[in-house]
Design a protein around this motif. Structure first.
Motif, PDB file in Angstrom:
ATOM      1  N   ARG A 284      11.853 -49.572  -2.288  1.00 29.23           N
ATOM      2  CA  ARG A 284      11.201 -48.861  -1.182  1.00 29.23           C
ATOM      3  C   ARG A 284      10.290 -49.774  -0.359  1.00 29.23           C
ATOM      4  NH1 ARG A 284      10.520 -45.075  -5.299  1.00 29.23           N
ATOM      5  NH2 ARG A 284       8.305 -45.504  -5.501  1.00 29.23           N
TER       6      ARG A 284
ATOM      7  N   ASN B 139       5.772 -45.239 -15.574  1.00 26.48           N
ATOM      8  CA  ASN B 139       5.654 -44.966 -14.143  1.00 26.48           C
ATOM      9  C   ASN B 139       4.537 -45.760 -13.455  1.00 26.48           C
ATOM     10  OD1 ASN B 139       3.436 -43.858 -15.256  1.00 26.48           O
ATOM     11  ND2 ASN B 139       3.643 -41.878 -14.284  1.00 26.48           N
TER      12      ASN B 139
ATOM     13  N   ALA C  13       5.646 -46.389  -9.855  1.00 31.14           N
ATOM     14  CA  ALA C  13       5.650 -45.187  -9.009  1.00 31.14           C
ATOM     15  C   ALA C  13       4.225 -44.739  -8.713  1.00 31.14           C
ATOM     16  CB  ALA C  13       6.427 -44.063  -9.684  1.00 31.14           C
ATOM     17  N   THR C  14       3.357 -44.814  -9.709  1.00 29.93           N
ATOM     18  CA  THR C  14       1.981 -44.350  -9.520  1.00 29.93           C
ATOM     19  C   THR C  14       1.262 -45.205  -8.484  1.00 29.93           C
ATOM     20  OG1 THR C  14       1.943 -43.579 -11.803  1.00 29.93           O
ATOM     21  CG2 THR C  14      -0.189 -43.829 -10.717  1.00 29.93           C
TER      22      THR C  14
ATOM     23  N   TYR D  34      12.164 -32.697 -15.533  1.00 32.13           N
ATOM     24  CA  TYR D  34      12.001 -34.154 -15.577  1.00 32.13           C
ATOM     25  C   TYR D  34      10.553 -34.551 -15.305  1.00 32.13           C
ATOM     26  CZ  TYR D  34      13.722 -38.996 -15.121  1.00 32.13           C
ATOM     27  OH  TYR D  34      13.954 -40.335 -15.295  1.00 32.13           O
TER      28      TYR D  34
ATOM     29  N   SER E 139       4.653 -38.783 -10.167  1.00 31.60           N
ATOM     30  CA  SER E 139       3.788 -39.939 -10.421  1.00 31.60           C
ATOM     31  C   SER E 139       3.182 -40.463  -9.120  1.00 31.60           C
ATOM     32  CB  SER E 139       4.585 -41.065 -11.089  1.00 31.60           C
ATOM     33  OG  SER E 139       5.122 -40.622 -12.308  1.00 31.60           O
TER      34      SER E 139
ATOM     35  N   HIS F 137      10.411 -37.657 -11.751  1.00 35.55           N
ATOM     36  CA  HIS F 137       9.296 -38.200 -12.539  1.00 35.55           C
ATOM     37  C   HIS F 137       8.448 -39.100 -11.637  1.00 35.55           C
ATOM     38  CE1 HIS F 137       7.044 -40.325 -15.627  1.00 35.55           C
ATOM     39  NE2 HIS F 137       7.393 -39.367 -16.459  1.00 35.55           N
ATOM     40  N   SER F 138       9.118 -39.919 -10.849  1.00 37.54           N
ATOM     41  CA  SER F 138       8.396 -40.778  -9.912  1.00 37.54           C
ATOM     42  C   SER F 138       7.795 -39.973  -8.768  1.00 37.54           C
ATOM     43  CB  SER F 138       9.318 -41.868  -9.371  1.00 37.54           C
ATOM     44  OG  SER F 138       9.550 -42.842 -10.373  1.00 37.54           O
TER      45      SER F 138
ATOM     46  N   VAL G  32      11.346 -41.174  -3.346  1.00 40.42           N
ATOM     47  CA  VAL G  32      11.401 -41.789  -4.675  1.00 40.42           C
ATOM     48  C   VAL G  32      12.785 -41.686  -5.316  1.00 40.42           C
ATOM     49  CG1 VAL G  32       8.980 -41.598  -5.312  1.00 40.42           C
ATOM     50  CG2 VAL G  32      10.487 -39.627  -5.544  1.00 40.42           C
ATOM     51  N   GLU G  33      12.936 -42.333  -6.468  1.00 37.99           N
ATOM     52  CA  GLU G  33      14.237 -42.387  -7.132  1.00 37.99           C
ATOM     53  C   GLU G  33      14.387 -41.350  -8.240  1.00 37.99           C
ATOM     54  OE1 GLU G  33      11.682 -44.250  -8.085  1.00 37.99           O
ATOM     55  OE2 GLU G  33      11.862 -43.730 -10.195  1.00 37.99           O
ATOM     56  N   SER G  34      13.388 -40.496  -8.431  1.00 37.20           N
ATOM     57  CA  SER G  34      13.484 -39.438  -9.452  1.00 37.20           C
ATOM     58  C   SER G  34      12.309 -38.485  -9.295  1.00 37.20           C
ATOM     59  CB  SER G  34      13.415 -40.036 -10.856  1.00 37.20           C
ATOM     60  OG  SER G  34      12.091 -40.470 -11.130  1.00 37.20           O
TER      61      SER G  34
ATOM     62  N   GLN H 173      13.449 -48.021 -14.112  1.00 42.02           N
ATOM     63  CA  GLN H 173      13.882 -47.207 -12.971  1.00 42.02           C
ATOM     64  C   GLN H 173      12.754 -47.055 -11.952  1.00 42.02           C
ATOM     65  OE1 GLN H 173      15.830 -43.405 -13.857  1.00 42.02           O
ATOM     66  NE2 GLN H 173      14.421 -42.470 -12.411  1.00 42.02           N
TER      67      GLN H 173
END
Lengths: 307, 397
Positions: free
Chosen positions: A123, A73, A76-77, B89, B66, B62-63, B58-60, A115
């Motif tokens: 985004r 991640n 994402a982070t 998740y 995060s 988990h993200s 976000v796409e999940s 992912q």
């Protein structure tokens, strides 16, 4: 472009004392990336060699603010960090200009983090993702990843009687990132530091997400003598195994076209992970890999010609 | 006195409204039934410019967690919302949010976990994350869900706490049921929660910090011990203080659990979530017949109020713990384990039994609760531990 000596003094570089292997090339990549930036940085990283060797509590090699949270991640982070920056700036609660870079190995980028990376790129966060690609899960002890080349020996693709090495070609992640239609995508190598630094500067200058895939010769996983890291990277570029190119707003440019293509065997024979391919009877495997490298190189040349 | 407005809202609507009033700097979220509406409604606030929030779609999950972690480390008041599989998740990141001591507040709509896939209420999702280091606050109805979210901000961000908080409420039963809610004004919510002042931020570039360092066996234990400290000493005290201040300002008093007709109770139910409302109805019925029935509604499940609960149950003869999830440990549900542990040190312990109920949204009816009190009265009369401690209530065996 400043010379290397000047660059080594520039920016908030990585402090010495980290615990990367002798001859490891990620600290070189990291120093080149950090030296490229003219604005303050906030950096992130996926779990992996880079993170575990630079942040052993109570020490840190990072002179920039740094965040690691987990393996899959990193994108994402740092996208959350960038979102906080956007929000606080928009609200007038923060007034500095900051850029955001996060790093991940090929395991954390090609595989488990794909992912998260894809989502963050789609985004449109203002961030740069740098993959330090050593072509296997080196931190956990050299297991195959989708970046591992065909034929390579890893601890999960060992040389056995029935099967020798990885059975599949490597994934073309750079192409996948190009397909995200983000402003800047590139491949780079630390042997070509001028090229790498220029690419980081271009990536940080764009408005939106950028991705750079950097080949990172791993002295442990590829098994070469510690002094040969840069030579390995150079061979990878000169054999067209690892083409240096960039895609700026959809336009391809190959940054290094070897006058004479180094035969792939010259690159592979210096790594013990390919030693089985040089045994009698495996000539076809070597030829197969050479053909795949040629095919991908030709496709790239054609793509560049299209503009 | 506080401004009062009473309007009809579902649990999800009330939660979205509370989030609008909290006005976080960053929200990162991913849709999941039955929590989807929260972010859907919140997105309209973002689109209309009614909040300052940067919404990261976000796409999940988990993200989602995060990105929320990243934002919180950058000094932003940060929220997300989820349910069930989404929470599962996030599991890995929940521990990291707590380990990094981030005061993230997350509405969590209780829904059963797969398999079989099911979208209706039980508590298996939040119970599965009970050891993640998150404060868990449960609600009986829409009003309590709304109030809990506002109070949770204060508890999580309190300097003695600095832990993430999960504000849970029952999927569909609360999330989609419309009830009259006393709504606090935006200004009063802002005044109550105050400005967020993080001690550290990644954006403080002149004072760089490294977040998420690796600990070996020389430091890991101390850092985990430090997380345990607020769970042992700080959170319950802070939650009581925040609840008292909330009651003084807005007239609704909650505490860490609610005692319902417990003063002289001889038999009692311990329950959390919307089933508490059903139990209250039955207790009123029984009381009219002269039966001394009571109930304790757990509000804070993490940390668990062991001592306070033992004190509240010490004079009761028989207790039935109602669990809307099964721990699959061979001995009933997770609330049962905690309550039995809490009662163990009492010199004279009530006999304690367990009812697992309502999995996958199975209704719990007045007759079910009447039956439980019937069982409790027989146990109290016989004063003997029954052979069968765990009953699956309302299931076809």
């Amino acid at each position: 472009m400043a010379n290397l000596k000047e660059l080594s003094k520039k920016g908030k570089t990585l402090a010495s004392g980290h615990r990367a292997c002798a001859g490891c090339t990620f600290p070189i990549i990291l120093r080149q990336v950090l030296a490229a930036a003219d604005t303050p940085l906030v950096c992130g990283s996926a779990t992996g060699c880079m993170e575990v060797t630079t942040t052993i509590f109570p020490y840190t090699s990072w002179k920039t603010p740094f965040i690691h949270s987990a393996f899959e991640n990193a994108a994402a982070t740092i996208s959350g960090v960038e979102a906080a920056y956007s929000s606080l700036t928009r609200q007038g609660k923060y007034d500095k200009e900051v850029k955001f870079i996060t790093f991940g190995g090929d395991g954390g980028t090609y595989d488990i983090g794909l992912q998260s990376l894809s989502g963050a790129m789609e985004r449109g966060h203002n961030m740069l993702y740098v993959c330090y690609n050593n072509e296997a899960y080196m931190n956990t002890g050299i297991q195959r990843s989708s970046a591992t080349p065909k034929g390579a020996e890893t601890t999960t693709t060992p040389i056995g009687k029935a099967r020798q090495g990885k059975q599949q070609y490597k994934k073309d992640l750079t192409a996948i990132m190009v397909a995200h239609n983000i402003p800047y995508v590139a491949q780079a190598a630390p042997s070509h530091w001028n090229d790498l630094i220029t690419k980081v500067q271009k990536a940080l200058a764009v408005d939106g997400p950028a991705f750079i895939n950097v080949l990172m010769p791993c002295r442990l996983g590829w098994s070469f003598q510690p002094q040969y890291g840069m030579q390995m990277a150079r061979d990878a570029v000169n054999s067209c195994y690892w083409p240096l190119y960039e895609v700026e707003n959809g336009v391809y440019k190959i940054n290094s076209k070897p006058k004479e293509k180094l035969p792939i065997a010259e690159f592979l024979k210096k790594q013990t992970k390919f030693r089985h391919m040089f045994k009698p009877g495996n000539e076809d495997k070597l030829a197969d890999l050479q053909a795949e490298v040629d095919r991908r190189w030709e496709a790239l040349l054609k793509r560049e010609a299209m503009g | 006195m506080a401004t009062k407005e009473r309007i009809a809202l579902t649990g999800n609507e009330a939660t979205a409204m509370a989030m609008k009033q909290i006005n976080p700097d960053v929200c990162a979220a991913y849709p999941i039934t039955p929590a989807t509406e929260i972010m859907q409604i919140f997105a309209t606030y973002v689109a209309d410019g009614l909040v300052n929030t940067e919404l990261v779609t976000v796409e999940s999950e988990h993200s989602a967690m995060s990105a929320t972690i990243g934002a919180c480390c950058a000094g932003a008041r940060s929220m997300t919302a989820t349910s069930s599989q989404g929470l599962a998740y996030m599991f890995e990141m929940l521990y990291i949010a707590a380990g990094l001591r981030l005061p993230i507040v997350m509405p969590m709509v209780n829904r059963a976990l797969s398999a079989p896939i099911n979208i209706h209420c039980d508590h298996g999702d939040s119970m599965g994350t009970r050891d993640a280091g998150w404060i868990q606050i449960n609600a009986e109805n829409v009003q309590e869900s709304y109030d809990n979210l506002i109070m949770a901000m204060r508890i999580a961000e309190h300097p003695e706490v600095q832990l993430p908080a999960m504000v849970t409420f029952d999927g569909f039963i609360i999330s989609h049921a419309m009830e009259p809610v006393d709504v606090i004004s935006d200004a009063e919510v802002q005044e109550f929660i105050g400005e967020y002042k993080p001690r550290f931020s990644l954006l403080d570039i002149d004072n760089p910090i490294t977040v998420g360092a690796i600990d070996f066996n020389d430091y890991y234990f101390e850092h985990r011990r430090a997380i345990a400290e607020p769970m042992i000493n700080g959170v319950l005290k802070v939650a009581e203080e925040v609840s008292d201040e909330f009651a003084k300002k807005f007239g609704r008093k909650y505490g860490i659990f609610q005692e319902y007709r417990m003063d002289d109770a001889e038999v009692a139910i311990v329950v959390l979530g919307s089933a508490a409302g059903t139990a209250k109805y039955v207790i009123d019925e029984l009381r009219q017949k002269g039966i001394k029935a009571g109930m304790i509604k757990i509000r804070l499940f993490r940390p668990f109020p062991y001592k306070q609960l033992a004190e509240a149950l010490k004079d009761v003869k028989a207790v039935a713990v109602l669990d809307r999830s099964d721990a699959l440990a061979g001995m009933g549900g997770p609330v049962f384990g905690e309550v039995r542990s809490a009662l163990y040190d009492l010199p004279v312990r009530p006999i304690t039994t367990n009812y697992v109920y309502g999995l996958g949204g199975r209704d719990i009816t007045l007759d079910h609760i009447r039956g439980v009190y019937g069982d409790l009265l027989s146990i109290a009369n016989e004063d003997k531990v029954p052979a069968n401690l765990v009953t699956y209530l309302g299931v076809r065996e």
